[in-house]
Design a protein around this motif. Structure first.
Motif, PDB file in Angstrom:
ATOM      1  N   ALA A  53     -23.891   4.705  71.640  1.00  0.00           N
ATOM      2  CA  ALA A  53     -24.556   4.632  72.943  1.00  0.00           C
ATOM      3  C   ALA A  53     -25.630   3.552  72.996  1.00  0.00           C
ATOM      4  CB  ALA A  53     -25.169   5.988  73.284  1.00  0.00           C
ATOM      5  N   GLY A  54     -26.035   3.040  71.829  1.00  0.00           N
ATOM      6  CA  GLY A  54     -27.062   2.008  71.792  1.00  0.00           C
ATOM      7  C   GLY A  54     -28.456   2.515  72.086  1.00  0.00           C
ATOM      8  N   THR A  55     -28.690   3.791  71.840  1.00  0.00           N
ATOM      9  CA  THR A  55     -29.985   4.392  72.182  1.00  0.00           C
ATOM     10  C   THR A  55     -30.966   4.430  71.015  1.00  0.00           C
ATOM     11  OG1 THR A  55     -29.099   6.595  71.680  1.00  0.00           O
ATOM     12  CG2 THR A  55     -28.938   5.829  73.961  1.00  0.00           C
ATOM     13  N   LEU A  56     -30.533   4.033  69.835  1.00  0.00           N
ATOM     14  CA  LEU A  56     -31.428   4.081  68.682  1.00  0.00           C
ATOM     15  C   LEU A  56     -32.413   2.915  68.727  1.00  0.00           C
ATOM     16  CD1 LEU A  56     -28.773   4.880  65.929  1.00  0.00           C
ATOM     17  CD2 LEU A  56     -30.523   6.448  66.815  1.00  0.00           C
ATOM     18  N   PRO A  57     -33.699   3.170  68.505  1.00  0.00           N
ATOM     19  CA  PRO A  57     -34.680   2.079  68.550  1.00  0.00           C
ATOM     20  C   PRO A  57     -34.472   1.085  67.414  1.00  0.00           C
ATOM     21  CG  PRO A  57     -35.714   4.132  67.842  1.00  0.00           C
ATOM     22  CD  PRO A  57     -34.333   4.490  68.274  1.00  0.00           C
ATOM     23  N   ALA A  58     -34.708  -0.187  67.730  1.00  0.00           N
ATOM     24  CA  ALA A  58     -34.576  -1.236  66.725  1.00  0.00           C
ATOM     25  C   ALA A  58     -35.803  -1.254  65.814  1.00  0.00           C
ATOM     26  CB  ALA A  58     -34.381  -2.588  67.389  1.00  0.00           C
ATOM     27  N   LEU A  59     -35.587  -1.657  64.576  1.00  0.00           N
ATOM     28  CA  LEU A  59     -36.665  -1.839  63.611  1.00  0.00           C
ATOM     29  C   LEU A  59     -36.794  -3.319  63.277  1.00  0.00           C
ATOM     30  CD1 LEU A  59     -35.932   1.052  61.076  1.00  0.00           C
ATOM     31  CD2 LEU A  59     -37.940   0.871  62.554  1.00  0.00           C
ATOM     32  N   ASP A  60     -38.006  -3.780  63.068  1.00  0.00           N
ATOM     33  CA  ASP A  60     -38.238  -5.149  62.633  1.00  0.00           C
ATOM     34  C   ASP A  60     -37.990  -5.211  61.130  1.00  0.00           C
ATOM     35  OD1 ASP A  60     -39.011  -7.708  62.105  1.00  0.00           O
ATOM     36  OD2 ASP A  60     -41.092  -7.463  62.761  1.00  0.00           O
ATOM     37  N   ALA A  61     -36.940  -5.897  60.727  1.00  0.00           N
ATOM     38  CA  ALA A  61     -36.552  -5.935  59.315  1.00  0.00           C
ATOM     39  C   ALA A  61     -37.382  -6.920  58.509  1.00  0.00           C
ATOM     40  CB  ALA A  61     -35.074  -6.294  59.197  1.00  0.00           C
ATOM     41  N   GLU A  62     -38.174  -7.754  59.166  1.00  0.00           N
ATOM     42  CA  GLU A  62     -38.949  -8.775  58.473  1.00  0.00           C
ATOM     43  C   GLU A  62     -39.937  -8.127  57.500  1.00  0.00           C
ATOM     44  OE1 GLU A  62     -39.995 -12.534  57.306  1.00  0.00           O
ATOM     45  OE2 GLU A  62     -38.410 -11.997  58.735  1.00  0.00           O
ATOM     46  N   GLY A  63     -39.791  -8.432  56.224  1.00  0.00           N
ATOM     47  CA  GLY A  63     -40.711  -7.923  55.216  1.00  0.00           C
ATOM     48  C   GLY A  63     -40.562  -6.453  54.896  1.00  0.00           C
ATOM     49  N   LEU A  64     -39.540  -5.806  55.447  1.00  0.00           N
ATOM     50  CA  LEU A  64     -39.355  -4.374  55.254  1.00  0.00           C
ATOM     51  C   LEU A  64     -38.511  -4.124  54.002  1.00  0.00           C
ATOM     52  CD1 LEU A  64     -39.971  -1.631  56.610  1.00  0.00           C
ATOM     53  CD2 LEU A  64     -37.806  -1.857  57.846  1.00  0.00           C
ATOM     54  N   ARG A  65     -39.069  -3.354  53.066  1.00  0.00           N
ATOM     55  CA  ARG A  65     -38.331  -3.063  51.841  1.00  0.00           C
ATOM     56  C   ARG A  65     -37.137  -2.162  52.142  1.00  0.00           C
ATOM     57  NH1 ARG A  65     -38.381   1.558  48.778  1.00  0.00           N
ATOM     58  NH2 ARG A  65     -37.520   1.353  46.675  1.00  0.00           N
ATOM     59  N   VAL A  66     -36.013  -2.464  51.489  1.00  0.00           N
ATOM     60  CA  VAL A  66     -34.835  -1.608  51.545  1.00  0.00           C
ATOM     61  C   VAL A  66     -34.820  -0.753  50.278  1.00  0.00           C
ATOM     62  CG1 VAL A  66     -32.314  -1.528  51.620  1.00  0.00           C
ATOM     63  CG2 VAL A  66     -33.555  -3.282  52.909  1.00  0.00           C
ATOM     64  N   GLY A  67     -34.843   0.554  50.454  1.00  0.00           N
ATOM     65  CA  GLY A  67     -34.795   1.453  49.310  1.00  0.00           C
ATOM     66  C   GLY A  67     -33.369   1.831  48.974  1.00  0.00           C
ATOM     67  N   ALA A  68     -33.225   2.689  47.991  1.00  0.00           N
ATOM     68  CA  ALA A  68     -31.905   3.251  47.715  1.00  0.00           C
ATOM     69  C   ALA A  68     -31.420   3.963  48.975  1.00  0.00           C
ATOM     70  CB  ALA A  68     -31.978   4.223  46.547  1.00  0.00           C
ATOM     71  N   PRO A  69     -30.124   3.856  49.317  1.00  0.00           N
ATOM     72  CA  PRO A  69     -29.647   4.391  50.589  1.00  0.00           C
ATOM     73  C   PRO A  69     -29.473   5.896  50.610  1.00  0.00           C
ATOM     74  CG  PRO A  69     -27.818   3.464  49.370  1.00  0.00           C
ATOM     75  CD  PRO A  69     -29.057   3.159  48.580  1.00  0.00           C
ATOM     76  N   LEU A  70     -29.779   6.556  49.510  1.00  0.00           N
ATOM     77  CA  LEU A  70     -29.585   7.996  49.400  1.00  0.00           C
ATOM     78  C   LEU A  70     -30.823   8.624  48.773  1.00  0.00           C
ATOM     79  CD1 LEU A  70     -27.420  10.291  49.735  1.00  0.00           C
ATOM     80  CD2 LEU A  70     -26.800   9.847  47.339  1.00  0.00           C
ATOM     81  N   GLY A  71     -31.362   9.624  49.425  1.00  0.00           N
ATOM     82  CA  GLY A  71     -32.519  10.326  48.904  1.00  0.00           C
ATOM     83  C   GLY A  71     -32.128  11.628  48.232  1.00  0.00           C
ATOM     84  N   ARG A  72     -33.021  12.136  47.384  1.00  0.00           N
ATOM     85  CA  ARG A  72     -32.832  13.433  46.730  1.00  0.00           C
ATOM     86  C   ARG A  72     -31.463  13.538  46.049  1.00  0.00           C
ATOM     87  NH1 ARG A  72     -36.355  14.596  50.871  1.00  0.00           N
ATOM     88  NH2 ARG A  72     -34.752  14.654  52.459  1.00  0.00           N
ATOM     89  N   ILE A  73     -31.140  12.523  45.266  1.00  0.00           N
ATOM     90  CA  ILE A  73     -29.866  12.513  44.540  1.00  0.00           C
ATOM     91  C   ILE A  73     -29.855  13.654  43.535  1.00  0.00           C
ATOM     92  CG2 ILE A  73     -28.445  11.200  42.915  1.00  0.00           C
ATOM     93  CD1 ILE A  73     -29.558   8.654  44.307  1.00  0.00           C
ATOM     94  N   GLY A  74     -28.747  14.408  43.518  1.00  0.00           N
ATOM     95  CA  GLY A  74     -28.644  15.514  42.576  1.00  0.00           C
ATOM     96  C   GLY A  74     -28.393  15.043  41.167  1.00  0.00           C
ATOM     97  N   LYS A  75     -27.298  14.297  40.957  1.00  0.00           N
ATOM     98  CA  LYS A  75     -26.976  13.761  39.633  1.00  0.00           C
ATOM     99  C   LYS A  75     -26.198  12.469  39.808  1.00  0.00           C
ATOM    100  CE  LYS A  75     -23.144  17.138  39.100  1.00  0.00           C
ATOM    101  NZ  LYS A  75     -23.608  18.148  40.089  1.00  0.00           N
TER     102      LYS A  75
END
Length: 285
Positions: A53-75
């Protein structure tokens, strides 16, 4: 979908990379990209609908750290010697069954975070790998085809390894696989619907701009579905668990002497077709 997590270490927020390459904020819809989200089909549907739908707000990616794409990994379950060409280059026999070992979840860092060369290390090595992220509980799965239905998505992993610790110091491989920062993951978790054939992906890795690994998942001895099925016979896989599925030829351990192991100041870059690219600078621990 391409799901990711952005922000400072320990304070990452969920995000999505849309089809136009725009970074979108998911924090108004979900609390994190983790096993709970991947197991919740209704929540994933809401994310898909909002993205369409295109309703998600945009984020400014400039200087923004990218973390691991998955949180609370079990194993983090790992498969060793799972490429025909890698077995050949190291002089190892082709395994009759998958070689299984573990990495602690706290080895996982972001795709562009610094990788630390352990103290007293002389043989720190690189390994580009296809990471499989579990989305449905897998327990005693019967077939490889069924096993693929338990996969939420895929990501790029660098299974960094210290070969002396791993092979020459006795015991299991764990000492050479669990040093801090030894599992960069991401940038994205690409949902399984965008990867129709996980056995048809190219993998590449460069060190200081020189191409070292240039392989394909078609070389895997045990394909993704078989890996998930096999592992599920020995342990239960839960949403948010990760399986690193092995590396193709081109690691330092398989090179001629003097082997080009990693040192502080080296730069490693790696990518998998459709799953994104990583870049790590190495520093001393």
């Amino acid at each position: 979908m391409k799901l990711l997590r952005v922000g400072t270490v320990g304070a990452e927020r969920p995000a999505l990379l849309d089809e136009g390459g725009v970074l979108r904020d998911l924090s108004g819809l979900v609390t994190d990209v983790d096993g709970a989200l991947l197991a919740d089909e209704a929540a994933l549907a809401r994310v898909r609908d909002a993205a369409a739908a295109g309703t998600l707000p945009a984020l400014d990616a400039e200087g923004l750290r990218v973390g691991a794409p998955l949180g609370r990994i079990g194993k983090v379950v790992c498969i060793g010697l799972n490429y025909h060409d890698h077995a050949r280059e190291t002089g190892a026999a082709t395994p009759e069954e998958p070689i299984v070992f573990f990495k602690a979840a706290d080895t996982v860092v972001g795709p562009n975070d610094t990788v630390l060369v352990p103290r007293k290390s002389e043989k720190t090595d690189w390994e580009v790998e296809l990471a499989v992220v579990i989305g449905r509980t897998a327990r005693y799965v019967d077939t490889a085809e069924e096993a693929l239905t338990h996969v939420a998505g895929y990501a790029v992993a660098n299974d960094v390894s210290e070969r002396e610790f791993q092979i020459e110091r006795g015991g299991t491989w764990d000492k050479g696989k669990n040093c801090e920062t030894f599992n960069p993951l991401g940038p994205w978790l690409v949902t399984a619907d965008e990867v129709p054939d996980p056995q048809a992906l190219s993998l590449r890795l460069w060190v200081n701009g020189e191409l070292k690994q240039n392989g394909t998942t078609a070389e895997q001895i045990f394909p993704v579905g078989e890996v998930v099925r096999y592992v599920s016979q020995f342990m239960t896989l839960y949403p948010g668990d990760v399986i690193n599925t092995g590396t193709p030829a081109g690691v330092a351990m398989g090179a001629a002497e003097p082997k080009p192991y990693l040192r502080s100041g080296d730069v490693v870059e790696l990518e998998i077709e459709g799953l994104g690219r990583q870049r790590q600078e190495l520093a001393d621990a």
